[in-house]
Design a protein around this motif. Structure first.
Motif, short mmCIF file in Angstrom:
data_model
loop_
_atom_site.label_atom_id
_atom_site.label_comp_id
_atom_site.label_asym_id
_atom_site.label_seq_id
_atom_site.Cartn_x
_atom_site.Cartn_y
_atom_site.Cartn_z
N ILE A 141 0.89 -16.59 33.04
CA ILE A 141 0.45 -17.79 32.34
C ILE A 141 -0.37 -17.41 31.09
CG2 ILE A 141 -1.68 -18.13 33.68
CD1 ILE A 141 -1.01 -21.17 33.60
N LYS A 142 -0.92 -16.19 31.08
CA LYS A 142 -1.71 -15.72 29.93
C LYS A 142 -1.58 -14.21 29.85
CE LYS A 142 -5.94 -16.61 27.54
NZ LYS A 142 -5.43 -17.05 26.28
N ASP A 143 -1.23 -13.72 28.68
CA ASP A 143 -1.03 -12.29 28.48
C ASP A 143 -2.16 -11.75 27.60
OD1 ASP A 143 -0.21 -9.71 27.78
OD2 ASP A 143 1.91 -10.28 27.70
N GLN A 192 -12.95 -2.12 28.74
CA GLN A 192 -11.69 -2.68 28.25
C GLN A 192 -10.62 -2.62 29.33
OE1 GLN A 192 -11.10 -4.13 25.10
NE2 GLN A 192 -13.34 -3.98 25.05
N GLY A 193 -9.76 -3.61 29.31
CA GLY A 193 -8.65 -3.63 30.25
C GLY A 193 -7.45 -4.34 29.66
N ARG A 194 -6.30 -4.00 30.18
CA ARG A 194 -5.05 -4.68 29.83
C ARG A 194 -4.82 -5.69 30.94
NH1 ARG A 194 -0.59 -1.73 30.18
NH2 ARG A 194 0.41 -2.91 28.53
N ALA A 195 -4.84 -6.98 30.61
CA ALA A 195 -4.83 -8.01 31.64
C ALA A 195 -3.71 -9.02 31.44
CB ALA A 195 -6.17 -8.74 31.65
N VAL A 196 -3.25 -9.55 32.58
CA VAL A 196 -2.28 -10.64 32.59
C VAL A 196 -2.68 -11.57 33.73
CG1 VAL A 196 0.14 -11.27 32.95
CG2 VAL A 196 -0.42 -9.18 31.72
N GLN A 197 -2.79 -12.87 33.40
CA GLN A 197 -3.05 -13.85 34.45
C GLN A 197 -1.72 -14.36 34.97
OE1 GLN A 197 -5.65 -17.10 33.52
NE2 GLN A 197 -7.47 -15.82 33.65
N LEU A 198 -1.62 -14.40 36.30
CA LEU A 198 -0.42 -14.90 36.97
C LEU A 198 -0.79 -16.15 37.77
CD1 LEU A 198 0.96 -11.55 38.46
CD2 LEU A 198 1.46 -12.58 36.24
N VAL A 199 0.18 -17.03 37.97
CA VAL A 199 -0.04 -18.27 38.68
C VAL A 199 1.19 -18.59 39.52
CG1 VAL A 199 0.83 -19.75 36.82
CG2 VAL A 199 -0.91 -20.63 38.37
N ILE A 217 -4.22 -15.09 39.66
CA ILE A 217 -4.52 -13.67 39.80
C ILE A 217 -4.67 -13.13 38.40
CG2 ILE A 217 -3.72 -11.42 40.57
CD1 ILE A 217 -1.77 -12.81 42.42
N ASP A 218 -5.74 -12.43 38.14
CA ASP A 218 -5.94 -11.77 36.85
C ASP A 218 -5.75 -10.28 37.10
OD1 ASP A 218 -6.55 -11.40 34.21
OD2 ASP A 218 -8.57 -12.21 34.32
N LEU A 219 -4.55 -9.79 36.84
CA LEU A 219 -4.28 -8.36 37.00
C LEU A 219 -4.91 -7.63 35.83
CD1 LEU A 219 -0.46 -8.45 37.83
CD2 LEU A 219 -2.34 -8.07 39.44
N ILE A 220 -5.75 -6.64 36.13
CA ILE A 220 -6.38 -5.87 35.06
C ILE A 220 -6.17 -4.38 35.30
CG2 ILE A 220 -8.49 -5.28 33.79
CD1 ILE A 220 -9.57 -8.02 34.36
N GLU A 221 -5.54 -3.76 34.33
CA GLU A 221 -5.44 -2.31 34.30
C GLU A 221 -6.62 -1.83 33.46
OE1 GLU A 221 -2.59 1.03 32.19
OE2 GLU A 221 -1.69 -0.90 32.74
#
Length: 175
Positions: free
Chosen positions: A37-39, A60-67, A78-82
Protein backbone atom coordinates in the motif's frame (compact mmCIF):
# COMPACT_ATOMS: atom_id res chain seq x y z
CA UNK A 1 -12.18 0.46 29.82
CA UNK A 2 -9.54 2.42 31.72
CA UNK A 3 -10.04 6.17 31.74
CA UNK A 4 -7.58 7.88 29.40
CA UNK A 5 -8.72 11.48 29.51
CA UNK A 6 -9.37 13.00 26.07
CA UNK A 7 -7.78 10.27 23.98
CA UNK A 8 -8.07 6.63 22.97
CA UNK A 9 -6.14 4.23 20.80
CA UNK A 10 -8.42 3.22 17.90
CA UNK A 11 -6.59 0.21 16.49
CA UNK A 12 -3.19 -1.13 15.62
CA UNK A 13 -2.27 0.86 12.51
CA UNK A 14 0.90 -1.00 11.59
CA UNK A 15 3.63 -2.97 13.19
CA UNK A 16 7.21 -3.19 12.03
CA UNK A 17 8.57 -6.53 10.95
CA UNK A 18 12.33 -6.41 10.40
CA UNK A 19 13.68 -8.37 7.46
CA UNK A 20 17.00 -8.94 5.71
CA UNK A 21 15.63 -8.56 2.18
CA UNK A 22 12.46 -6.52 1.73
CA UNK A 23 11.69 -7.81 -1.78
CA UNK A 24 11.94 -11.45 -0.65
CA UNK A 25 9.68 -10.75 2.35
CA UNK A 26 7.15 -8.90 0.18
CA UNK A 27 6.94 -11.95 -2.09
CA UNK A 28 6.48 -14.25 0.91
CA UNK A 29 3.64 -12.21 2.46
CA UNK A 30 1.88 -11.87 -0.91
CA UNK A 31 1.12 -15.60 -0.63
CA UNK A 32 -0.93 -14.81 2.49
CA UNK A 33 -2.96 -12.12 0.69
CA UNK A 34 -0.95 -9.00 1.64
CA UNK A 35 -0.56 -6.26 -0.96
CA UNK A 36 1.75 -3.23 -0.93
CA UNK A 37 0.00 0.00 0.00
CA UNK A 38 3.05 2.27 0.47
CA UNK A 39 6.56 1.87 -0.93
CA UNK A 40 9.27 3.59 1.11
CA UNK A 41 12.26 1.62 -0.16
CA UNK A 42 14.05 4.70 -1.49
CA UNK A 43 13.01 7.24 1.18
CA UNK A 44 15.75 9.07 3.13
CA UNK A 45 14.31 9.22 6.63
CA UNK A 46 14.87 12.23 8.91
CA UNK A 47 17.41 11.76 11.73
CA UNK A 48 14.69 11.77 14.40
CA UNK A 49 13.28 8.44 13.16
CA UNK A 50 16.24 6.68 14.79
CA UNK A 51 15.69 8.71 17.96
CA UNK A 52 11.98 7.80 17.99
CA UNK A 53 12.80 4.09 17.86
CA UNK A 54 15.66 4.30 20.39
CA UNK A 55 18.20 3.69 17.64
CA UNK A 56 21.13 5.68 16.33
CA UNK A 57 20.29 9.11 14.91
CA UNK A 58 20.00 8.77 11.16
CA UNK A 59 18.86 5.13 11.23
CA UNK A 60 17.75 4.11 7.76
CA UNK A 61 15.68 1.33 6.32
CA UNK A 62 14.09 0.19 3.09
CA UNK A 63 10.41 -0.18 3.93
CA UNK A 64 7.17 -1.31 2.34
CA UNK A 65 3.78 -1.26 4.04
CA UNK A 66 1.55 -4.21 3.23
CA UNK A 67 -2.18 -4.58 3.88
CA UNK A 68 -4.87 -7.20 3.59
CA UNK A 69 -7.06 -5.55 0.92
CA UNK A 70 -10.38 -6.82 2.30
CA UNK A 71 -9.82 -5.29 5.75
CA UNK A 72 -11.85 -2.23 6.87
CA UNK A 73 -10.71 1.41 6.67
CA UNK A 74 -8.53 1.01 9.79
CA UNK A 75 -6.44 -1.58 8.02
CA UNK A 76 -3.82 -3.25 10.14
CA UNK A 77 -0.62 -3.03 8.16
CA UNK A 78 2.71 -4.78 8.20
CA UNK A 79 5.61 -2.40 7.75
CA UNK A 80 8.44 -4.56 6.40
CA UNK A 81 11.74 -2.83 7.07
CA UNK A 82 15.12 -3.96 5.83
CA UNK A 83 17.30 -1.96 8.21
CA UNK A 84 20.40 -0.77 6.35
CA UNK A 85 21.76 1.55 9.06
CA UNK A 86 22.24 -0.30 11.34
CA UNK A 87 21.85 -3.72 9.72
CA UNK A 88 19.30 -5.95 11.44
CA UNK A 89 20.39 -9.40 12.51
CA UNK A 90 17.85 -11.96 13.66
CA UNK A 91 18.57 -12.67 17.34
CA UNK A 92 17.36 -16.29 16.90
CA UNK A 93 19.87 -17.14 14.15
CA UNK A 94 22.06 -20.02 15.25
CA UNK A 95 20.27 -20.53 18.56
CA UNK A 96 19.03 -23.97 19.58
CA UNK A 97 15.25 -24.40 19.87
CA UNK A 98 15.30 -24.23 23.67
CA UNK A 99 16.72 -20.67 23.49
CA UNK A 100 14.55 -19.22 20.70
CA UNK A 101 11.80 -16.70 21.38
CA UNK A 102 9.43 -16.58 18.39
CA UNK A 103 7.90 -13.50 16.84
CA UNK A 104 4.42 -14.59 15.78
CA UNK A 105 1.78 -12.91 13.64
CA UNK A 106 -1.58 -14.71 13.87
CA UNK A 107 -3.94 -14.33 10.94
CA UNK A 108 -7.59 -15.12 11.59
CA UNK A 109 -8.28 -17.45 8.68
CA UNK A 110 -11.36 -18.80 6.95
CA UNK A 111 -10.91 -22.46 5.97
CA UNK A 112 -7.45 -23.04 7.43
CA UNK A 113 -7.23 -26.53 5.87
CA UNK A 114 -7.70 -25.11 2.36
CA UNK A 115 -5.20 -22.34 3.13
CA UNK A 116 -2.58 -24.85 4.26
CA UNK A 117 -3.19 -27.09 1.24
CA UNK A 118 -2.90 -24.12 -1.14
CA UNK A 119 0.32 -22.86 0.45
CA UNK A 120 1.83 -26.35 0.50
CA UNK A 121 0.96 -26.80 -3.20
CA UNK A 122 3.02 -23.66 -3.84
CA UNK A 123 6.05 -25.08 -2.03
CA UNK A 124 5.56 -23.65 1.47
CA UNK A 125 6.35 -26.16 4.20
CA UNK A 126 4.40 -25.76 7.45
CA UNK A 127 6.27 -26.15 10.72
CA UNK A 128 3.76 -28.92 11.57
CA UNK A 129 0.64 -30.21 9.80
CA UNK A 130 -2.67 -28.47 10.48
CA UNK A 131 -3.70 -29.25 14.05
CA UNK A 132 -6.86 -31.25 14.50
CA UNK A 133 -9.88 -29.38 15.87
CA UNK A 134 -9.78 -28.73 19.61
CA UNK A 135 -13.33 -28.08 20.82
CA UNK A 136 -12.09 -27.49 24.39
CA UNK A 137 -10.39 -24.23 23.42
CA UNK A 138 -12.54 -23.65 20.34
CA UNK A 139 -9.90 -23.94 17.64
CA UNK A 140 -11.05 -25.45 14.33
CA UNK A 141 -7.47 -25.66 13.08
CA UNK A 142 -4.10 -23.96 13.25
CA UNK A 143 -0.97 -24.16 11.12
CA UNK A 144 2.25 -22.14 11.18
CA UNK A 145 4.75 -21.15 8.51
CA UNK A 146 8.17 -19.55 8.96
CA UNK A 147 9.01 -16.50 6.86
CA UNK A 148 12.47 -16.03 5.30
CA UNK A 149 13.73 -14.28 8.46
CA UNK A 150 12.30 -16.70 11.01
CA UNK A 151 9.09 -14.82 11.88
CA UNK A 152 6.15 -17.18 12.38
CA UNK A 153 2.89 -16.68 10.48
CA UNK A 154 0.11 -18.54 12.30
CA UNK A 155 -3.10 -19.25 10.42
CA UNK A 156 -5.86 -19.93 12.94
CA UNK A 157 -9.55 -20.70 12.55
CA UNK A 158 -12.02 -20.78 15.43
CA UNK A 159 -15.42 -22.46 15.64
CA UNK A 160 -18.33 -20.20 14.64
CA UNK A 161 -18.06 -16.58 15.72
CA UNK A 162 -15.60 -17.30 18.51
CA UNK A 163 -12.69 -14.88 18.59
CA UNK A 164 -9.78 -16.12 20.67
CA UNK A 165 -9.05 -19.39 22.43
CA UNK A 166 -11.16 -20.41 25.42
CA UNK A 167 -8.64 -20.83 28.22
CA UNK A 168 -10.71 -20.35 31.39
CA UNK A 169 -11.01 -24.10 32.02
CA UNK A 170 -7.40 -25.01 31.24
CA UNK A 171 -5.10 -26.00 34.12
CA UNK A 172 -3.08 -23.22 35.77
CA UNK A 173 0.62 -23.23 36.67
CA UNK A 174 1.40 -22.78 40.32
CA UNK A 175 3.75 -20.12 41.55
Amino acid sequence: MAEQGNWRARSIFHFILPCTNVERSMAFYAHFGFEPIKDNREVQWPDYVGDNFNMIPGAQGRAVQLVLPHDDELQTRIDLIEWVKPRWRNPNDGKPLDERIPRVMALLTENVHAAAADLESRGFKPINPVRDPDPVIGVQGVVCFEDPDGHIVELIEYFGDQLGSRTDDLPRREG
